[in-house]
Design a protein around this motif. Structure first.
Motif, PDB file in Angstrom:
ATOM      1  N   THR A   1       0.844  -1.195   0.000  1.00 37.57           N
ATOM      2  CA  THR A   1       0.000   0.000   0.000  1.00 37.57           C
ATOM      3  C   THR A   1       0.879   1.245   0.000  1.00 37.57           C
ATOM      4  OG1 THR A   1      -1.687  -1.193   1.260  1.00 37.57           O
ATOM      5  CG2 THR A   1      -1.879   1.195   1.160  1.00 37.57           C
TER       6      THR A   1
ATOM      7  N   THR B   1      -4.807   6.554  -2.029  1.00 37.26           N
ATOM      8  CA  THR B   1      -4.188   5.335  -1.523  1.00 37.26           C
ATOM      9  C   THR B   1      -4.078   4.349  -2.679  1.00 37.26           C
ATOM     10  OG1 THR B   1      -5.101   5.660   0.691  1.00 37.26           O
ATOM     11  CG2 THR B   1      -4.367   3.434   0.116  1.00 37.26           C
TER      12      THR B   1
ATOM     13  N   GLN C   1       0.559   5.353   0.385  1.00 43.63           N
ATOM     14  CA  GLN C   1      -0.310   6.465   0.773  1.00 43.63           C
ATOM     15  C   GLN C   1       0.305   7.777   0.297  1.00 43.63           C
ATOM     16  OE1 GLN C   1      -3.428   6.203   2.608  1.00 43.63           O
ATOM     17  NE2 GLN C   1      -3.488   8.221   1.619  1.00 43.63           N
TER      18      GLN C   1
END
Length: 794
Positions: A104, A111, A106
């Protein structure tokens, strides 16, 4: 003089357009195939050749020597530390362990989620392998926890620019943050170490405490590997002796006598099927031979047609010799003509290969390019190929034509024997169709074996079953997913499990049956699944019962092979007896399932134990209604995304998963089919040219025969009998060679077809039909010609 050679050569090419066209087409196809095959073979042979000191780089592998020998490219995770501390033969040692999981990113605006492969690696990994940093300090990277390296490609993908990634954070599996402290130069495509994300090895214990510790000597995970670079002058034998000492020191119980650690050379990693090598070298050599055969077929065409046309050029040769032309000058004149045709063929062949290469990359899942403008090996091959084509195609016709006797040539008294007549052309045609029939036999056998593996009863149901990877984050979410998925109308049933019955991701372990004094001398393969596992996959109970639903009770189902490996007589002898796997998990055997294939048909059936183990449920298998698959998949995705909003949704059909077992064989079949078709087509071009030449040479003979009462069938047979005899001789040569080659190919399958007479009948029948269609046009045209007109023309 060279200019004169090319001027005359160009005039002859323009004058004999059909002859030149057939030769250029045949040669260009042969050259295109050769270029593509060279590119593919060169690509695989170049794997990991770019590392300095590559001859001193090795992977430590594991072997189990018991009733049978089994292999793994993995090692116990503490081995690397033991090698570093206990042995002095290694200059550098590094452990690396590979996974795939959610990454992931950010950013300020969004996101981003990606499913990526990554590896936990010790810092010495980048001293052993040549994966240089373009940003960051090599002396400090990955030496502290929670550090990450990414490639330039991923830096741009995640953050838009290479420099922008430095100091940024990536999150692994929605749990752990890693700081990017270095950027790696993009990983070359010709490596078996393709990971683009590397994480601090010290963080491994957060993901897997057992593998991250230094005491798990009894467990081998195939993706947990140990690499070493030996000191200069250090021998493999000495290092293997040291590894044997480590095994005796740290291995316990039966493992101390059966487990062997040894070095595997870096150059062997890509090709060794025992240790999950990507390509078997024998397939590369087979492709290389196919490329050579096709090139020979194209050159045979040239020789055949050149010698057939020789009589038409006898007057030209006679005049040249009377005017003082030397044999060597005539020889080089014809070599120049061949070179001119070959140059055209190479250019066209290169363009064809360039156009076809994307399809080849798709077929073999590669990212290769022809590279003939930059790679010295490719440039050398291209020039060598041109020289070989010119030599093979031009030398014999040049010698034949340059040796004509000028008096006989001018009087047109040369015979076919003097210009390399039918005896030579018979041999060349036989060579062509021997190669074609070998490829046809190979294609039939490989297609038959693949059809066999597709239609064989695997012992379980594989149709309309979707496999969904599920996050391992607790039973509450799995229960929610279970309830909501079963509410979808198109979902017939589902089961939570580790893997499907047949999978490349298999767990094997030692086992002890009942109260025996020691572990069994064979590995037991475990399948973790819930109480619906049997019914969803259609596994058949032959004795006992299924295990009860529940999370705390351990019960086992075993297959029939387990009974045989334990030397028991019937299922009744095993029901109710205790089984211990991995020295910890113990429970009663409550049922016996009918044997099923847990791997591909390349492998024998294994002893299998099925047990409920919720902590290992990484897959949700869903049986769908075949009538509404698309609608069901859309509903499943919606449910999955709402249940696991922080993860990426993906799925795969079980039958597609099983098809991947035979991806290499399927690609090989496609290549053989294409090359067989090309070889046959090139052969047909030659046959067509020879038939056309025969029709011209036999015009008077055919006219006389028809005037004397010969019918059309006898005229057709005049053409057909020659080529029929040659095809039959080619079959006699090809059949035993084809049987031997394909018999060896089938030995890679434990379950296989037999090579019966039908395969050879189909091969000769297909070749006969192709030859008939090729020869028939000119034959029928000659047979139907007006004999009066033919005789007047003569």
């Amino acid at each position: 003089m060279l200019q004169n050679f090319f001027t005359i050569a160009w005039r002859n090419v323009r004058k004999n357009k059909a002859y030149a066209g057939i030769n250029i087409l045949g040669l260009s196809l042969g050259i295109a195939c050769s270029l593509l095959i060279f590119t593919l073979v060169h690509y695989h042979l170049s794997f990991d050749n770019f590392h300095p000191g590559k001859d001193r780089i090795y992977r430590v592998v594991t072997e189990w020597h018991d009733e049978a020998t089994s292999y793994s490219q993995g090692t116990p995770s503490p081995l690397g530390k033991a090698v570093r501390n206990d042995l002095t033969a290694a200059e550098k040692v590094s452990r690396v362990i590979q996974y795939t999981d959610l990454i992931t990113i950010q950013t300020a605006s969004e996101t981003k989620k990606f499913e990526e492969g990554f590896a936990y690696a010790e810092p010495e990994y980048f001293d052993i392998f040549n994966f240089p940093l373009v940003r960051g300090d090599k002396a400090t990277v990955l030496r502290a926890p929670n550090q990450a390296l990414v490639t330039e490609k991923l830096a741009k993908k995640y953050f838009g620019a290479t420099d922008a990634a430095m100091g940024k954070t990536i999150r692994l599996a929605n749990k752990t943050d890693f700081l990017i402290v270095g950027i790696l130069r993009d990983i070359p495509v010709n490596t078996d170490r393709p990971q683009q994300i590397y994480l601090s090895y010290s963080n491994l214990k957060e993901r897997n405490a057992r593998l991250g510790g230094d005491s798990s000597w009894g467990s081998v995970y195939s993706q947990c590997m140990t690499f070493v670079r030996l000191k200069p002058g250090m021998t493999v034998a000495r290092m293997n002796q040291g590894l044997a000492m480590i095994g005796k020191k740290y291995q316990k119980g039966r493992d101390a006598g059966t487990v062997v650690f040894r070095l595997q050379p870096l150059a062997d990693i890509h090709f060794n099927p025992d240790f999950d090598g990507s390509v078997d070298k024998k397939y590369l050599w087979a492709l290389g031979l196919i490329g050579l055969f096709i090139l020979i077929t194209a050159c045979v065409n040239f020789i055949n047609l050149a010698t057939a046309q020789a009589l038409n050029r006898s007057t030209e040769v006679g005049i040249r010799k009377v005017l003082g032309g030397l044999s060597r000058q005539l020889f080089w004149q014809f070599i120049t003509e061949t070179a001119l045709i070959a140059i055209f063929a190479v250019i066209i062949g290169f363009l064809v290969a360039t156009a076809v290469l994307p399809a080849l990359n798709t077929l073999f899942k590669t990212e290769i390019s022809l590279g003939f403008l930059t790679d010295p090996a490719a440039i050398g091959f291209g020039l060598g190929l041109l020289a070989l084509v010119v030599f093979l195609s031009g030398s014999y016709p040049g010698l034949v034509l340059s040796r004509f006797q000028p008096v006989l040539a001018l009087k047109s008294r040369l015979s076919q024997k003097q210009v390399g007549g039918f005896p030579l052309r018979r041999i060349l045609v036989i060579t062509q169709f021997t190669i074609s029939q070998l490829l046809i036999i190979a294609a039939i056998v490989v297609a038959g074996q693949l059809n066999f593996v597709r239609t064989t009863d695997l012992g379980f149901n594989k149709n309309a079953i979707v496999l969904l990877p599920v996050p391992h984050n607790g039973s509450a979410e799995l229960n929610t997913l279970d309830v909501r998925l079963r509410e979808i109308p198109g979902v017939q049933s589902l089961s939570f499990c580790q893997t499907a019955p047949a999978s490349e991701a298999n767990n094997s372990t030692n086992a002890r049956f009942d109260n025996r004094a020691e572990d069994e001398h064979f590995e037991v393969y475990t399948k973790d699944g819930d109480d619906r596992y049997l019914s969803l996959f259609g596994l058949k109970l032959v004795a006992g019962r299924n295990f009860f639903k529940g999370d705390s009770v351990v019960e086992f189902l075993v297959n029939e092979t387990m009974i045989r490996r334990l030397n028991l007589h019937s299922p009744a002898d095993i029901i109710g007896r205790q089984l211990t796997i991995g020295s910890k998990v113990k429970g009663p055997i409550v049922g016996v399932v009918k044997d099923f294939f847990d791997q591909s048909l390349h492998s024998e059936q294994n002893a299998i134990a099925i047990l409920p183990a919720r902590y290992n449920y990484f897959t949700c298998a869903v049986k769908l209604d075949p009538a509404n698959i698309h609608g069901s998949l859309a509903a499943i995705e919606k449910v999955w995304n709402s249940t696991f909003p922080d993860y990426l949704y993906s799925y795969k059909f079980l039958d597609d998963n099983i098809a991947e077992f035979y991806a290499t064989d399927t690609s090989l079949l496609t290549m053989i089919e294409v090359f067989a078709a090309i070889a046959v087509f090139i052969g047909c071009l030659g046959l067509y040219g020879l038939t056309s030449f025969m029709a011209v040479r036999k015009t008077k003979e055919i006219g006389v025969r028809k005037v004397l009462g010969a019918g059309i069938p006898s005229i057709l047979w005049l053409f057909g009998r020659e080529f029929t005899r040659l095809v039959l001789i080619a079959f006699v040569v090809a059949a035993p060679i084809g049987w031997w080659v394909m018999h060896n190919y089938l030995q890679d399958f434990k379950y296989r077809i037999t090579i019966g007479p039908g395969i050879f009948l189909l091969s000769i029948g297909a070749t006969a039909v192709i030859v008939l269609l090729t020869v028939s046009y000119q034959s029928v045209r000659s047979a139907l010609a007006n004999p009066v007109k033919s005789l007047r023309t003569e």
